[in-house]
Design an enzyme around this catalytic site. Structure first.
Site, PDB file in Angstrom:
ATOM      1  N   HIS A 271       0.971  -1.122  -0.032  1.00  0.00           N
ATOM      2  CA  HIS A 271       0.003   0.024  -0.043  1.00  0.00           C
ATOM      3  C   HIS A 271       0.895   1.233   0.047  1.00  0.00           C
ATOM      4  O   HIS A 271       1.759   1.202  -0.883  1.00  0.00           O
ATOM      5  CB  HIS A 271      -0.907  -0.038   1.101  1.00  0.00           C
ATOM      6  CG  HIS A 271      -2.036   0.769   1.233  1.00  0.00           C
ATOM      7  ND1 HIS A 271      -2.311   1.469   0.153  1.00  0.00           N
ATOM      8  CD2 HIS A 271      -3.086   1.179   2.163  1.00  0.00           C
ATOM      9  CE1 HIS A 271      -3.558   2.397   0.587  1.00  0.00           C
ATOM     10  NE2 HIS A 271      -3.976   1.865   1.636  1.00  0.00           N
TER      11      HIS A 271
ATOM     12  N   HIS B  52      -2.245  -2.307  -9.882  1.00  0.00           N
ATOM     13  CA  HIS B  52      -3.044  -1.613  -8.921  1.00  0.00           C
ATOM     14  C   HIS B  52      -4.292  -2.586  -8.810  1.00  0.00           C
ATOM     15  O   HIS B  52      -4.847  -3.125  -9.994  1.00  0.00           O
ATOM     16  CB  HIS B  52      -3.542  -0.060  -9.298  1.00  0.00           C
ATOM     17  CG  HIS B  52      -3.882   0.515  -8.323  1.00  0.00           C
ATOM     18  ND1 HIS B  52      -5.313   0.656  -8.002  1.00  0.00           N
ATOM     19  CD2 HIS B  52      -3.454   1.331  -7.329  1.00  0.00           C
ATOM     20  CE1 HIS B  52      -5.522   1.421  -6.909  1.00  0.00           C
ATOM     21  NE2 HIS B  52      -4.637   1.824  -6.481  1.00  0.00           N
TER      22      HIS B  52
ATOM     23  N   ASP C 252       2.747   5.548  -6.318  1.00  0.00           N
ATOM     24  CA  ASP C 252       4.184   5.578  -5.869  1.00  0.00           C
ATOM     25  C   ASP C 252       5.344   5.590  -6.790  1.00  0.00           C
ATOM     26  O   ASP C 252       6.532   5.599  -6.263  1.00  0.00           O
ATOM     27  CB  ASP C 252       4.121   4.319  -4.790  1.00  0.00           C
ATOM     28  CG  ASP C 252       3.077   4.544  -3.935  1.00  0.00           C
ATOM     29  OD1 ASP C 252       3.130   5.639  -3.212  1.00  0.00           O
ATOM     30  OD2 ASP C 252       2.350   3.637  -3.531  1.00  0.00           O
TER      31      ASP C 252
HETATM   32  N1  CMC Z   1       4.995  -6.820 -10.289  1.00  0.00           N
HETATM   33  C1  CMC Z   1       5.096  -7.807 -10.998  1.00  0.00           C
HETATM   34  N2  CMC Z   1       3.918  -8.487 -11.088  1.00  0.00           N
HETATM   35  C2  CMC Z   1       2.829  -7.881 -10.648  1.00  0.00           C
HETATM   36  C3  CMC Z   1       2.651  -6.619  -9.985  1.00  0.00           C
HETATM   37  C4  CMC Z   1       4.163  -5.971  -9.849  1.00  0.00           C
HETATM   38  N3  CMC Z   1       4.138  -4.919  -9.208  1.00  0.00           N
HETATM   39  N4  CMC Z   1       1.524  -6.534  -9.485  1.00  0.00           N
HETATM   40  C5  CMC Z   1       0.862  -7.437  -9.813  1.00  0.00           C
HETATM   41  N5  CMC Z   1       1.582  -8.445 -10.568  1.00  0.00           N
HETATM   42  C6  CMC Z   1       1.205  -9.466 -11.229  1.00  0.00           C
HETATM   43  C7  CMC Z   1       0.696 -10.737 -10.126  1.00  0.00           C
HETATM   44  O1  CMC Z   1       1.716 -11.540  -9.903  1.00  0.00           O
HETATM   45  C8  CMC Z   1      -0.404 -11.216 -10.842  1.00  0.00           C
HETATM   46  O2  CMC Z   1       0.309 -12.156 -11.619  1.00  0.00           O
HETATM   47  P1  CMC Z   1      -0.499 -13.634 -12.177  1.00  0.00           P
HETATM   48  O3  CMC Z   1      -1.786 -13.263 -12.587  1.00  0.00           O
HETATM   49  O4  CMC Z   1       0.514 -14.180 -13.048  1.00  0.00           O
HETATM   50  O5  CMC Z   1      -0.286 -14.274 -10.744  1.00  0.00           O
HETATM   51  C9  CMC Z   1      -1.159 -10.132 -11.579  1.00  0.00           C
HETATM   52  O6  CMC Z   1      -0.061  -9.401 -11.845  1.00  0.00           O
HETATM   53  C10 CMC Z   1      -2.396  -9.721 -10.782  1.00  0.00           C
HETATM   54  O7  CMC Z   1      -1.881  -9.267  -9.560  1.00  0.00           O
HETATM   55  P2  CMC Z   1      -2.471  -9.466  -8.453  1.00  0.00           P
HETATM   56  O8  CMC Z   1      -1.385  -9.579  -7.184  1.00  0.00           O
HETATM   57  O9  CMC Z   1      -3.409 -10.489  -8.157  1.00  0.00           O
HETATM   58  O10 CMC Z   1      -3.088  -8.077  -8.059  1.00  0.00           O
HETATM   59  P3  CMC Z   1      -3.627  -7.062  -6.919  1.00  0.00           P
HETATM   60  O11 CMC Z   1      -4.784  -6.404  -7.289  1.00  0.00           O
HETATM   61  O12 CMC Z   1      -4.002  -8.231  -5.748  1.00  0.00           O
HETATM   62  O13 CMC Z   1      -2.555  -6.311  -6.161  1.00  0.00           O
HETATM   63  C11 CMC Z   1      -1.155  -4.485  -5.958  1.00  0.00           C
HETATM   64  C12 CMC Z   1      -2.515  -5.065  -6.462  1.00  0.00           C
HETATM   65  C13 CMC Z   1      -0.856  -2.977  -5.906  1.00  0.00           C
HETATM   66  C14 CMC Z   1      -1.064  -5.146  -4.390  1.00  0.00           C
HETATM   67  C15 CMC Z   1       0.124  -5.233  -6.694  1.00  0.00           C
HETATM   68  O14 CMC Z   1      -0.055  -4.903  -8.009  1.00  0.00           O
HETATM   69  C16 CMC Z   1       1.352  -5.042  -6.246  1.00  0.00           C
HETATM   70  O15 CMC Z   1       1.712  -5.561  -5.284  1.00  0.00           O
HETATM   71  N6  CMC Z   1       2.336  -3.943  -6.753  1.00  0.00           N
HETATM   72  C17 CMC Z   1       3.312  -3.467  -6.068  1.00  0.00           C
HETATM   73  C18 CMC Z   1       3.307  -2.788  -4.910  1.00  0.00           C
HETATM   74  C19 CMC Z   1       2.856  -1.449  -5.061  1.00  0.00           C
HETATM   75  O16 CMC Z   1       3.238  -0.603  -5.895  1.00  0.00           O
HETATM   76  N7  CMC Z   1       1.859  -0.953  -4.170  1.00  0.00           N
HETATM   77  C20 CMC Z   1       1.265   0.605  -4.462  1.00  0.00           C
HETATM   78  C21 CMC Z   1      -0.183   0.474  -4.833  1.00  0.00           C
HETATM   79  S1  CMC Z   1      -0.614   2.152  -5.378  1.00  0.00           S
HETATM   80  C22 CMC Z   1      -0.796   3.095  -3.849  1.00  0.00           C
HETATM   81  C23 CMC Z   1      -1.906   2.831  -2.854  1.00  0.00           C
HETATM   82  O17 CMC Z   1      -2.864   2.912  -3.377  1.00  0.00           O
HETATM   83  O18 CMC Z   1      -1.523   2.297  -1.866  1.00  0.00           O
END
Ligand code: CMC
Length: 436
Positions: free
Chosen positions: A268, A307, A363
């Site tokens: 987050h 996201h 971010d």
């Molecule tokens: N790098 C590489 N792969 C990713 C990333 C990433 N940053 N984000 C998602 N994926 C992949 C993930 O591995 C999955 O792949 P697969 O379908 O092969 O399993 C696919 O994309 C879908 O991801 P998810 O984990 O199901 O997506 P989510 O909606 O649960 O997670 C997130 C959203 C923001 C937690 C995630 O994208 C992430 O961890 N990003 C990095 C951390 C980050 O930058 N966070 C800040 C978010 S914006 C500020 C805020 O509002 O807090």
């Protein structure tokens, strides 16, 4: 649209149900009447991480993640970032309309007169170790305000709520600045009421022996824009925590501290600090392709990318990129920008990221800009928490006033043992008897 229904046939007992659809949703409680037999509890939905559950109705923030649209109270984020100050936007988010000139002046005056923290709270901060993480100090100190203002527990009284909102919006920059000064071993600087919200924050962060701190106007404006972009983001993890804790009628100080705790996680708000660590680890532009390969192999995540809601470029990231350029004109370009731009370029062309619709989020560029302004990475998430306090409070206020809301209490699907008999200690740890 009214008079829309979902027909459900329960094949277990061949029973048919008509469930009303309203604003693209069905009410989960309508499923409870779907029972396989008279003793059945009724159907529930299973939705880990709330992937497809609206937990509230809200009129504060609108996001269209596919189109990359973000609006506060109907106003596009781009227009607000260009034309407003942060406190003007805070008023809009909290009270629903942009303030008139008179309303704005009163609001600024009120917030400004709540920026001081009690001397005992200042001493409380002194108890932290010199290397305590600023976010840990921030969370604890916001929670500690609950002990200074016990009347805040009266959450059902609108006037009391309004006063705590003023206190929190006024005091979070002071607490944030003090966590920073503490980590540097510098004396705390009292707020200066003649300065704007962001200028005063910069004053409390960076004033040394000069009689009056003068913030660079371009940097103060850039920080103000950053605050506008971070002010609210509908039902994100920390807003959900704010509502959940607030739903037990806990006071807004502890609820805000809980929301800030949720924000601190690297998935987050903690991501901005992680982005800088990642850029440091990569080190140079030529090492970006190898790093991307590790991301694609699932070894690491590309921080600042992806996201839950945006499946398009995060509109905030676009504005931050622009604001960062304004900052670099004053400070000089942060060398990490080259690495970030290369990461973005490669990722946006790569099948892995394209297929998953992974774009830079808020971010990705904010940390580079903060670092150029002189902030240390450990304070980045605290910088996010200051403006987001406004969003949390708006969400909290809306929740309290919503007659449909009750204490938040999800259901579970129990997967543990059926009832079993107690085992005396001397008989534990033996292999379970094999059924014959
Ligand atoms: N790098 C590489 N792969 C990713 C990333 C990433 N940053 N984000 C998602 N994926 C992949 C993930 O591995 C999955 O792949 P697969 O379908 O092969 O399993 C696919 O994309 C879908 O991801 P998810 O984990 O199901 O997506 P989510 O909606 O649960 O997670 C997130 C959203 C923001 C937690 C995630 O994208 C992430 O961890 N990003 C990095 C951390 C980050 O930058 N966070 C800040 C978010 S914006 C500020 C805020 O509002 O807090």
């Amino acid at each position: 649209m009214e008079n829309e229904f979902l027909n459900i046939v329960d094949k277990r007992i061949n029973a048919a149900y008509e469930v009303p659809i309203s604003q693209g949703t069905i009410r989960a409680m309508d499923l409870r009447k779907i029972k396989a037999g008279p003793d059945d509890f009724g159907l529930m939905t299973y939705d880990p991480a709330f992937m497809n559950t609206a937990s509230c109705k809200s009129a504060i923030t609108f996001i269209d993640g596919d189109k990359g649209i973000l609006r506060y109270r109907g106003y596009p984020i781009e227009q607000l970032a260009e034309k407003c100050t942060f406190l003007e936007v805070a008023y809009l988010i909290l009270f629903g309309e942009l303030p008139t000139q008179a309303e704005l002046e009163t609001w600024i005056d009120n917030v400004t007169h709540h920026t001081m923290i009690h001397e005992t709270t200042k001493k409380f901060l002194e108890g932290f170790r010199f290397n305590a993480h600023p976010m840990g100090m921030f969370i604890s100190t916001v929670a500690a305000l609950s002990t200074v203002y016990p009347e805040a527990r009266n959450v059902l009284d609108p006037e009391t709520r309004r006063l705590q909102i003023l206190r929190l919006v006024g005091k979070v920059p002071t607490i944030a600045a003090y966590t920073y000064r503490h980590s540097l071993g510098f004396p705390y600087v009292y707020p200066d009421n003649e300065l704007t919200y962001t200028e005063n924050f910069m004053n409390m962060l960076w004033k040394m022996v000069e009689p009056k701190y003068r913030a660079n106007p371009a940097l103060a404006r850039a920080l103000d824009i950053l605050f506008i972009l971070h002010a609210d983001h509908e039902q994100n993890c920390s807003a959900n925590v704010m509502r959940a804790v607030g739903s037990s009628q806990a006071d807004p100080f502890v609820a805000t501290a809980a929301a800030a705790a949720a924000l601190s996680g690297p998935l987050h708000g903690g991501a901005n600090e992680e982005v800088l660590k990642m850029l440091d680890e990569i080190g140079s532009k030529d090492r970006v392709p190898a790093y991307i390969e590790r991301v694609k192999a699932g070894q690491i995540k590309l921080m600042g990318f992806g996201h839950r809601i945006y499946k398009n470029y995060d509109p905030r990231a676009r504005i931050i990129k622009w604001a960062a350029d304004q900052v670099f004109e004053v400070t000089g370009r942060n060398p990490k920008l080259e690495i970030a731009l290369e990461l973005e370029r490669i990722a946006l062309e790569d099948e892995y990221f394209v297929k998953r619709k992974l774009y830079p989020n808020v971010d990705f560029y904010s940390g580079i800009m903060y670092q150029a302004m002189g902030f240390k990475p450990e304070i980045f998430t605290v910088l996010f928490a200051i403006p987001r306090t406004v969003g949390w409070l708006a969400q909290w206020q809306e929740m309290i006033e919503d007659p449909e809301q009750k204490i938040a209490r999800p259901r579970q699907v129990y997967t543990g043992y059926e009832a079993r008999d107690f085992v005396p200690i001397e008989k534990r740890g033996k292999p379970a008897p094999v059924a014959s």
